[in-house]
Scaffold this motif. Structure first.
Motif, PDB file in Angstrom:
ATOM      1  N   VAL A 100      11.909   4.074   6.451  1.00 45.71           N
ATOM      2  CA  VAL A 100      11.449   2.626   6.751  1.00 45.71           C
ATOM      3  C   VAL A 100      10.770   2.214   5.139  1.00 45.71           C
ATOM      4  O   VAL A 100      10.406   3.002   4.584  1.00 45.71           O
ATOM      5  N   GLU A 101      10.986   0.754   5.141  1.00 46.87           N
ATOM      6  CA  GLU A 101      10.576   0.184   3.861  1.00 46.87           C
ATOM      7  C   GLU A 101       9.358  -0.609   4.016  1.00 46.87           C
ATOM      8  O   GLU A 101       8.593  -0.542   3.065  1.00 46.87           O
ATOM      9  N   VAL A 102       9.448  -1.265   5.027  1.00 41.24           N
ATOM     10  CA  VAL A 102       8.086  -2.230   5.530  1.00 41.24           C
ATOM     11  C   VAL A 102       7.405  -1.821   6.688  1.00 41.24           C
ATOM     12  O   VAL A 102       8.368  -1.663   7.847  1.00 41.24           O
ATOM     13  N   ALA A 103       6.339  -1.303   6.726  1.00 41.23           N
ATOM     14  CA  ALA A 103       5.672  -1.102   8.038  1.00 41.23           C
ATOM     15  C   ALA A 103       4.502  -2.157   8.427  1.00 41.23           C
ATOM     16  O   ALA A 103       4.159  -2.603   7.536  1.00 41.23           O
ATOM     17  N   LEU A 104       4.549  -2.171   9.625  1.00 47.16           N
ATOM     18  CA  LEU A 104       3.291  -3.117  10.093  1.00 47.16           C
ATOM     19  C   LEU A 104       2.514  -2.712  11.263  1.00 47.16           C
ATOM     20  O   LEU A 104       3.225  -1.950  12.163  1.00 47.16           O
ATOM     21  N   VAL A 105       1.489  -3.341  11.323  1.00 43.71           N
ATOM     22  CA  VAL A 105       0.595  -3.033  12.788  1.00 43.71           C
ATOM     23  C   VAL A 105       0.374  -4.593  13.122  1.00 43.71           C
ATOM     24  O   VAL A 105      -0.278  -5.166  12.028  1.00 43.71           O
ATOM     25  N   PHE A 106       0.271  -4.987  14.211  1.00 45.09           N
ATOM     26  CA  PHE A 106      -0.347  -6.166  14.932  1.00 45.09           C
ATOM     27  C   PHE A 106      -1.204  -6.077  15.443  1.00 45.09           C
ATOM     28  O   PHE A 106      -1.127  -5.149  16.580  1.00 45.09           O
ATOM     29  N   ARG A 107      -2.202  -6.308  15.054  1.00 48.86           N
ATOM     30  CA  ARG A 107      -3.565  -6.279  15.899  1.00 48.86           C
ATOM     31  C   ARG A 107      -4.126  -7.678  16.601  1.00 48.86           C
ATOM     32  O   ARG A 107      -4.390  -8.460  15.669  1.00 48.86           O
ATOM     33  N   GLN A 108      -4.256  -7.528  17.964  1.00 45.11           N
ATOM     34  CA  GLN A 108      -4.608  -8.791  18.590  1.00 45.11           C
ATOM     35  C   GLN A 108      -6.187  -9.029  18.427  1.00 45.11           C
ATOM     36  O   GLN A 108      -7.008  -8.062  18.764  1.00 45.11           O
ATOM     37  N   GLU A 109      -6.439 -10.353  17.822  1.00 44.58           N
ATOM     38  CA  GLU A 109      -7.917 -10.588  17.476  1.00 44.58           C
ATOM     39  C   GLU A 109      -8.241 -11.645  18.400  1.00 44.58           C
ATOM     40  O   GLU A 109      -9.348 -11.742  18.662  1.00 44.58           O
ATOM     41  N   LYS A 132       7.114   0.697   0.907  1.00 44.91           N
ATOM     42  CA  LYS A 132       7.426   1.741   0.229  1.00 44.91           C
ATOM     43  C   LYS A 132       7.961   1.353  -1.386  1.00 44.91           C
ATOM     44  O   LYS A 132       8.390   2.235  -2.187  1.00 44.91           O
ATOM     45  N   GLY A 133       7.968  -0.059  -1.548  1.00 46.92           N
ATOM     46  CA  GLY A 133       8.117  -0.441  -3.021  1.00 46.92           C
ATOM     47  C   GLY A 133       9.347  -1.541  -3.113  1.00 46.92           C
ATOM     48  O   GLY A 133       9.294  -2.016  -4.052  1.00 46.92           O
ATOM     49  N   LYS A 134      10.408  -1.678  -2.090  1.00 49.77           N
ATOM     50  CA  LYS A 134      11.388  -2.564  -2.284  1.00 49.77           C
ATOM     51  C   LYS A 134      10.894  -3.812  -2.103  1.00 49.77           C
ATOM     52  O   LYS A 134      11.332  -4.943  -2.741  1.00 49.77           O
ATOM     53  N   VAL A 135       9.961  -4.124  -1.467  1.00 51.26           N
ATOM     54  CA  VAL A 135       9.357  -5.553  -0.944  1.00 51.26           C
ATOM     55  C   VAL A 135       7.817  -5.497  -1.294  1.00 51.26           C
ATOM     56  O   VAL A 135       7.254  -4.795  -1.178  1.00 51.26           O
ATOM     57  N   ASN A 136       7.568  -6.606  -2.076  1.00 56.35           N
ATOM     58  CA  ASN A 136       6.350  -7.079  -2.493  1.00 56.35           C
ATOM     59  C   ASN A 136       5.710  -7.844  -1.333  1.00 56.35           C
ATOM     60  O   ASN A 136       5.811  -8.802  -0.733  1.00 56.35           O
ATOM     61  N   VAL A 137       4.886  -6.859  -0.611  1.00 59.96           N
ATOM     62  CA  VAL A 137       4.018  -7.618   0.636  1.00 59.96           C
ATOM     63  C   VAL A 137       3.143  -8.490   0.376  1.00 59.96           C
ATOM     64  O   VAL A 137       2.509  -9.075   1.240  1.00 59.96           O
ATOM     65  N   ALA A 138       2.518  -8.209  -0.893  1.00 61.05           N
ATOM     66  CA  ALA A 138       1.370  -9.360  -1.192  1.00 61.05           C
ATOM     67  C   ALA A 138       2.050 -10.727  -1.175  1.00 61.05           C
ATOM     68  O   ALA A 138       1.187 -11.564  -0.570  1.00 61.05           O
ATOM     69  N   SER A 139       2.911 -11.013  -1.704  1.00 64.46           N
ATOM     70  CA  SER A 139       3.531 -12.214  -1.905  1.00 64.46           C
ATOM     71  C   SER A 139       4.070 -12.518  -0.458  1.00 64.46           C
ATOM     72  O   SER A 139       4.112 -13.739   0.084  1.00 64.46           O
ATOM     73  N   LEU A 140       4.659 -11.608   0.411  1.00 63.96           N
ATOM     74  CA  LEU A 140       5.095 -11.818   1.923  1.00 63.96           C
ATOM     75  C   LEU A 140       3.736 -12.552   2.383  1.00 63.96           C
ATOM     76  O   LEU A 140       3.970 -13.328   3.454  1.00 63.96           O
ATOM     77  N   ALA A 141       2.620 -11.702   2.385  1.00 64.77           N
ATOM     78  CA  ALA A 141       1.335 -12.084   3.025  1.00 64.77           C
ATOM     79  C   ALA A 141       0.881 -13.274   2.747  1.00 64.77           C
ATOM     80  O   ALA A 141       0.353 -14.207   3.587  1.00 64.77           O
ATOM     81  N   ARG A 182       2.105  -3.247  -2.380  1.00 65.30           N
ATOM     82  CA  ARG A 182       2.348  -2.194  -1.504  1.00 65.30           C
ATOM     83  C   ARG A 182       1.470  -2.239  -0.245  1.00 65.30           C
ATOM     84  O   ARG A 182       1.921  -1.381   0.624  1.00 65.30           O
ATOM     85  N   ALA A 183       0.393  -2.990  -0.336  1.00 62.70           N
ATOM     86  CA  ALA A 183      -0.486  -2.911   1.023  1.00 62.70           C
ATOM     87  C   ALA A 183      -1.041  -4.444   1.009  1.00 62.70           C
ATOM     88  O   ALA A 183      -1.944  -4.805   0.027  1.00 62.70           O
ATOM     89  N   ALA A 184      -0.825  -5.012   2.169  1.00 63.23           N
ATOM     90  CA  ALA A 184      -1.383  -6.275   2.290  1.00 63.23           C
ATOM     91  C   ALA A 184      -1.592  -6.589   3.615  1.00 63.23           C
ATOM     92  O   ALA A 184      -1.370  -6.116   4.465  1.00 63.23           O
ATOM     93  N   GLY A 185      -2.205  -7.744   3.961  1.00 69.96           N
ATOM     94  CA  GLY A 185      -2.611  -8.273   5.174  1.00 69.96           C
ATOM     95  C   GLY A 185      -2.536  -9.775   5.399  1.00 69.96           C
ATOM     96  O   GLY A 185      -2.599 -10.561   4.313  1.00 69.96           O
ATOM     97  N   CYS A 186      -2.412 -10.232   6.616  1.00 69.36           N
ATOM     98  CA  CYS A 186      -2.762 -11.762   6.891  1.00 69.36           C
ATOM     99  C   CYS A 186      -3.063 -11.882   8.227  1.00 69.36           C
ATOM    100  O   CYS A 186      -2.923 -10.913   9.103  1.00 69.36           O
ATOM    101  N   SER A 236       1.255   4.775  -5.248  1.00 68.12           N
ATOM    102  CA  SER A 236       1.730   4.595  -6.805  1.00 68.12           C
ATOM    103  C   SER A 236       0.526   4.242  -7.636  1.00 68.12           C
ATOM    104  O   SER A 236       0.752   4.203  -8.875  1.00 68.12           O
ATOM    105  N   ASN A 237      -0.558   3.883  -7.334  1.00 70.93           N
ATOM    106  CA  ASN A 237      -1.785   3.422  -8.011  1.00 70.93           C
ATOM    107  C   ASN A 237      -2.459   4.740  -8.555  1.00 70.93           C
ATOM    108  O   ASN A 237      -3.517   4.551  -9.126  1.00 70.93           O
ATOM    109  N   THR A 238      -1.972   5.983  -8.328  1.00 71.17           N
ATOM    110  CA  THR A 238      -2.589   6.984  -8.715  1.00 71.17           C
ATOM    111  C   THR A 238      -1.964   7.385 -10.013  1.00 71.17           C
ATOM    112  O   THR A 238      -1.033   8.272 -10.179  1.00 71.17           O
ATOM    113  N   THR A 239      -2.832   6.668 -10.960  1.00 72.55           N
ATOM    114  CA  THR A 239      -2.627   6.850 -12.534  1.00 72.55           C
ATOM    115  C   THR A 239      -3.130   8.030 -12.997  1.00 72.55           C
ATOM    116  O   THR A 239      -4.286   8.683 -12.531  1.00 72.55           O
ATOM    117  N   PRO A 240      -2.827   8.151 -14.335  1.00 69.15           N
ATOM    118  CA  PRO A 240      -3.636   9.390 -15.092  1.00 69.15           C
ATOM    119  C   PRO A 240      -5.106   9.040 -14.948  1.00 69.15           C
ATOM    120  O   PRO A 240      -5.944   9.890 -14.956  1.00 69.15           O
TER     121      PRO A 240
END
Ligand code: 5GP
Ligand code: MN
Length: 327
Positions: A258-267, A279-288, A298-302, A171-175
């Motif tokens: 799928v609305e929210v996708a996650l990958v759990f990577r063991q550190e 995909k747009g319904k959930v703000n994952v930045a505030s979630l993270a 639409r793309a975040a991490g924690c 969605s950040n593919t702006t003119p």
């Protein structure tokens, strides 16, 4: 805050400049750092490039990548300014960097970024949340500084925008992102060569790792949440590295419904790096942010500590809450 003028003036006055970006860097972090670095060199600046994790192999083709150092100690002297690109949270540059930043060695610190979250903590900030990628901001900054954009600079900035827009799909593919990209192609960036270098150059170990990880695919909440796990033993078995998990989250994300996708990577034994996509319904930045992370809507991490089951429960309960309010 987006003060091109003040940031531009400070850069113009600087002779020795250090450029850096966030750990585990992506195409935008490396591409915008190299594009800016090469551009500033053409202005006669003495430029030093640092990334804690170096350059991932799929980005080594980028012009100037051999100049990036992964040990700050190997770069001598003091700097007039330090530019931190694609990273609002200075803590993500590397351990201890934030404390050192105030030591005087690093001169005026400047954050150049398009992330929305977190209070930035540098001397100056060039923050443009509407920019598709930090590379897009760098494009305008270099123009502002009257830098002539070479093919090498254009290649780096195109790679940055390509990477953060998901090859011009998100969605950040702006003119404006497309206009800047077109301009970069006119300056010599080759979309076919850059795409092939980035996306059709995967080490075999990465695909073997993906094969193991896909076995862990799990869906929850009527198929609205999907996740993959990358456990440490999978890395050991395939010889893959953390950086090889780049893009894995696109697999659960690609599933219908799928609305929210996650990958759990063991550190660590009980430490998990989580990649979140919406995909747009959930703000994952505030979630993270609930868990000390951040990113974009639409793309975040924690990073969470605890057993995997526990980490999942904590995250899923927040996601479920967010999904409750959406049909
Ligand atoms: P990725 O899942 O690809 O690692 O990260 C997706 C997005 O979230 C990126 O824009 C990245 O900058 C941001 N992000 C990932 N992990 C963290 C984190 O631990 N803290 C913050 N502030 N942002 C993160
Ligand atoms: Mn970015």
């Amino acid at each position: 805050v987006s003060d091109f003028k003040e940031v531009g003036e400070t850069i113009k006055k600087s002779k020795r400049v250090l450029l850096t970006s966030h750990e585990n860097p992506d195409g935008d972090a490396i591409g915008s750092m190299l594009g800016l670095g090469l551009g500033l060199e053409s202005l006669g600046k003495e430029v030093f490039l640092y990334n804690k994790d170096g350059v991932p192999s799929h980005l080594e083709f980028l012009p100037g990548s051999d100049r990036v150092r992964s040990a700050l100690d190997s770069i001598p002297g003091v700097f007039d300014s330090t530019l931190i690109v694609d990273c609002t949270d200075v803590g993500r540059v590397g351990e201890g960097f934030q404390d050192e930043l105030g030591s005087g060695r690093f001169g005026t610190s400047i954050i150049i970024d398009h992330h929305q979250t977190r209070k930035p903590s540098a001397d100056l900030h060039l923050l443009v949340p509407d920019a598709s990628a930090t590379g897009e901001i760098v494009y305008f900054l270099l123009r502002c500084l009257s830098v002539e954009l070479t093919k090498d600079v254009a290649t780096n900035l195109f790679a940055a925008i390509l990477s953060d827009t998901g090859s011009f799909q998100y969605s950040n593919t702006t003119p404006q992102a497309l206009r800047v990209a077109a301009e970069l192609v006119e300056l010599g960036a080759s979309p076919a060569e850059i795409s092939q270098a980035i996306y059709e150059n995967e080490p075999l170990r990465k695909i073997r790792l993906l094969a193991l990880s896909i076995e862990t695919l799990e869906v929850a909440e009527d198929g609205r949440i999907a996740s993959l796990v990358v456990a440490k033993d999978m890395l050991d078995r395939t010889g893959a590295s953390r950086a090889d998990t780049e893009g894995f989250v696109n697999i659960p994300r690609s599933i219908k419904g799928v609305e929210v996708a996650l990958v759990f990577r063991q550190e660590g034994d009980a430490l998990w790096k989580v990649s979140l996509r919406s995909k747009g319904k959930v703000n994952v930045a505030s979630l993270a942010e609930n868990f000390g992370g951040g990113g974009h809507e639409r793309a975040a991490g924690c990073t969470l500590s605890g057993e995997l089951g526990d980490v999942k429960r904590r995250l899923y309960s927040k996601i479920k809450e967010a999904l409750c309010w959406k049909a």
